[in-house]
Structures are given as C-alpha cells and as structure tokens.
Enzyme design. Sequence first.
Site, PDB file in Angstrom:
ATOM      1  N   LYS A   1       0.845  -1.198   0.000  1.00 41.36           N
ATOM      2  CA  LYS A   1       0.000   0.000   0.000  1.00 41.36           C
ATOM      3  C   LYS A   1       0.877   1.245   0.000  1.00 41.36           C
ATOM      4  CE  LYS A   1      -4.151  -1.877   0.760  1.00 41.36           C
ATOM      5  NZ  LYS A   1      -5.242  -1.728  -0.216  1.00 41.36           N
TER       6      LYS A   1
ATOM      7  N   ASP B   1      -0.523  -0.269  -4.442  1.00 38.39           N
ATOM      8  CA  ASP B   1      -1.925   0.151  -4.336  1.00 38.39           C
ATOM      9  C   ASP B   1      -2.035   1.481  -3.605  1.00 38.39           C
ATOM     10  OD1 ASP B   1      -4.628   0.399  -4.215  1.00 38.39           O
ATOM     11  OD2 ASP B   1      -4.999  -1.455  -3.088  1.00 38.39           O
TER      12      ASP B   1
ATOM     13  N   GLU C   1      -2.073   0.443  -8.742  1.00 43.54           N
ATOM     14  CA  GLU C   1      -3.530   0.309  -8.566  1.00 43.54           C
ATOM     15  C   GLU C   1      -4.136   1.619  -8.054  1.00 43.54           C
ATOM     16  OE1 GLU C   1      -4.473  -3.385  -6.635  1.00 43.54           O
ATOM     17  OE2 GLU C   1      -6.216  -2.544  -5.599  1.00 43.54           O
TER      18      GLU C   1
ATOM     19  N   ASP D   1      -9.531   0.077  -9.146  1.00 44.31           N
ATOM     20  CA  ASP D   1     -10.125  -0.699  -8.061  1.00 44.31           C
ATOM     21  C   ASP D   1     -11.363   0.040  -7.519  1.00 44.31           C
ATOM     22  OD1 ASP D   1     -10.622  -2.475  -6.028  1.00 44.31           O
ATOM     23  OD2 ASP D   1      -8.878  -1.957  -4.826  1.00 44.31           O
TER      24      ASP D   1
ATOM     25  N   LYS E   1     -13.645  -6.974  -6.671  1.00 44.00           N
ATOM     26  CA  LYS E   1     -13.841  -7.497  -5.328  1.00 44.00           C
ATOM     27  C   LYS E   1     -15.251  -8.095  -5.294  1.00 44.00           C
ATOM     28  CE  LYS E   1     -10.863  -4.182  -2.884  1.00 44.00           C
ATOM     29  NZ  LYS E   1      -9.705  -4.790  -3.448  1.00 44.00           N
TER      30      LYS E   1
HETATM   31  O1  LIG Z   1      -6.069  -6.889  -3.224  1.00 42.52           O
HETATM   32  C1  LIG Z   1      -5.298  -7.463  -2.423  1.00 42.52           C
HETATM   33  O2  LIG Z   1      -4.291  -8.058  -2.816  1.00 42.52           O
HETATM   34  C2  LIG Z   1      -5.540  -7.435  -0.958  1.00 42.52           C
HETATM   35  C3  LIG Z   1      -6.794  -6.760  -0.544  1.00 42.52           C
HETATM   36  C4  LIG Z   1      -6.748  -5.273  -0.528  1.00 42.52           C
HETATM   37  O3  LIG Z   1      -5.752  -4.670  -0.852  1.00 42.52           O
HETATM   38  C5  LIG Z   1      -7.916  -4.576  -0.004  1.00 42.52           C
HETATM   39  C6  LIG Z   1      -8.599  -5.175   1.039  1.00 42.52           C
HETATM   40  C7  LIG Z   1      -9.686  -4.559   1.604  1.00 42.52           C
HETATM   41  C8  LIG Z   1     -10.104  -3.357   1.124  1.00 42.52           C
HETATM   42  C9  LIG Z   1      -9.450  -2.743   0.063  1.00 42.52           C
HETATM   43  C10 LIG Z   1      -8.366  -3.347  -0.526  1.00 42.52           C
HETATM   44  C11 LIG Z   1      -7.756  -2.707  -1.738  1.00 42.52           C
HETATM   45  O4  LIG Z   1      -7.359  -3.378  -2.701  1.00 42.52           O
HETATM   46  O5  LIG Z   1      -7.729  -1.485  -1.821  1.00 42.52           O
HETATM   47 MG   LIG Z   2      -7.023  -1.549  -4.049  1.00 42.64          MG
END
Ligand SMILES: O=C(O)CCC(=O)c1ccccc1C(=O)O
Ligand SMILES: [Mg+2]
Length: 316
Positions: free
Chosen positions: A139, A174, A207, A232, A256
């Site tokens: 992140k 991300d 991302e 995303d 998701k």
């Molecule tokens: O996508 C992944 O590899 C892990 C999950 C993840 O990053 C995530 C998990 C919960 C809420 C938001 C996110 C995201 O992708 O932003």
């Molecule tokens: Mg994400």
Amino acid sequence: MNYQFQFQPYQRPFKTPLKTAHGIWNIREGIILNLTNKQGNIGWGEIAPLSWFGSETLEDAIAFCQKLPSIISTETIFTISDSLPACQFGFESALIELNSNPLVDLSKLQYSGLLPTGEIVLNTWETLFQQGYQTLKWKIGVDEITTEINIFKQLVKIVIETLSSPQKIRLRLDANGGLTFEQAEYWLETCDLINANQDLIEIEFLEQPLSISQLDLMLELCDRYSTSLALDESVANLQQLNFCYQQGWSDIFVIKPAIFGSPRKLKNFCQKNKIDTVFSSVFETDIGQNSALKIASELLLYNRAVGFGINHWFIS
Ligand SMILES: O=C(O)CCC(=O)c1ccccc1C(=O)O
Ligand SMILES: [Mg+2]
C-alpha cells in the site's frame, strides 16, 4: 423455490490495524447467513460491506436482513436492489452453494500476499516470498511520497540482491486513490525505470493512483507510461465497471466479488467483454472468500494472482 433464512452479524479484529490512504481499519464486521431448502440442505453466504469503497453500510445490510421474513424465495434474492451490492453477493452465493456443482478446482490459483505499509516491508517481503508468494502488494499513498519512494527503492535493491534468476517477484502498488497526478507520474517514472532495467522484480501494476472522479487523468497515465495501471475503487460495482469500460479503460480491473454485487451479472459482463481482471479480497471470512474464489477461478482469463493472501492479517 423457497428457503428458510437465518443470519448472524460478526466482528473480527485485525492483528495489526490496516493502514490505507482511506485511513486506519481495526475491525472487520459483516454478516454470515444461511439458506435451508426443503431437503434440509444448507447454503452459506457472507455479507461483507465496505462502505468507504462505495458499498452499502453494515447497518443498511443488517436492516435489510431484519426486514426479510424467515422464509424467502429465489425471486426475493434476484430482486435485491443494486444499492445493496454486498447483500446481492451474500444471498446469491448461498444459492450457488446450494444449487451448483461444488467441485470447482481452486488449486490452480496463484495468490498475492499483502505486505504491511511502511518500512517494515523491508523485512516482511522475504517471509512471504519463502511462504510461496511470488506476487506481493504494498500500500502506498499513506506516508510522505519521498519517504515511500525511498523505502520502495530500498525494497527493490534488497530483492535484486537476494534473488537470482529464474526467481522473480511481481510487486503491485496500491495507492487507494491517494496520489495527485504529479505524484502518480513520479511513481510511474520510477516503476518504468525498474521494469526496463532488470528481471528479478517486476512492478506488475499501479492500482488506483487517483480518485474515482479522475478517470480521464488515469487514462492519460496509461498512455504515457509502460507500467500497467489497475482500477479498483473506480470499479467497485457493476454500474461503475460498465462506465469505466465504456470510457475506454483497457488496462487491468480489480474486482472485489464480495462488494461488487450479483455474481450472475458479474459473470455475464466478464464473459462478454473478456476484461483483464485481478480478483481481490475485502477481508471477508472463509465463507465469503470461498464464494469469491469460485467466481475468480471461473472468470480469470490472464492468470493473474488473486488478492486473497491476507490470512496473516487476522487473529484466528
Ligand atoms: O487486493 C489485495 O491483494 C488485498 C486486498 C486489498 O488490498 C484490499 C482489502 C480490503 C479493502 C481494500 C483493498 C484494496 O485493494 O484497496
Ligand atoms: Mg485496491
């Protein structure tokens, strides 16, 4: 067809609170539900809303469940409002479990491991790599950009020093919509340089660098840099996915399933449009995760790792 319906809210604390550009997250809350048919078979489902991502709130979902009678029909499930996407997923996946062939092979899926934010990543990556994760996600957009780019360059250096060909790590960055256009340019320049100059670490994609309202600018970034970009937050549900697809997004889409809405409609969209997808977790429990992974293994076209390597984040 009618089913007996029961539900139960749950709470799961994170071992370490999760930090993203949206803030700090301490406890995962959701609802486990089940449907029982006339033969007494039970199908389980999970409602795991993420309101800061654009789904309904947990309170909306609980209110919806409380208003339902204890016997519900298939029609009730297929007419759940698009304003309750996590509920659509929870109820439809319980139906899928009751009515379809359970033998979906999940063993071919590759998993992406989620790294912790900040400097601690410099130690953690190797543990996850040794556990078998060849794709990792980190992140960004949480700290000062110069601090983060500095940690990122150190990470790349350590990985290059530690691995030897044909070993390789794919790294996803991300930003959770937390960068400015200039910051995104800086990240992408850095990623392009890394990708052009060695093979031990590949920056798979950046991302959601910018906020949902800045799709035009993200499309411009796609044109200007060779590192891939993924949407995303911009494609959290079917309506948003349709919009971004129509605006010409042809890079990666993070899906998701647990908050996206009806699995049936998701399947129709993916099978019709052949999009490049990454399926990802919202930190649901094993019940929602299993339903999501079944959807992923049916719909995955380009064999990208699924973002479900997150179990080490929870107190079990
Ligand atoms: O996508 C992944 O590899 C892990 C999950 C993840 O990053 C995530 C998990 C919960 C809420 C938001 C996110 C995201 O992708 O932003
Ligand atoms: Mg994400």
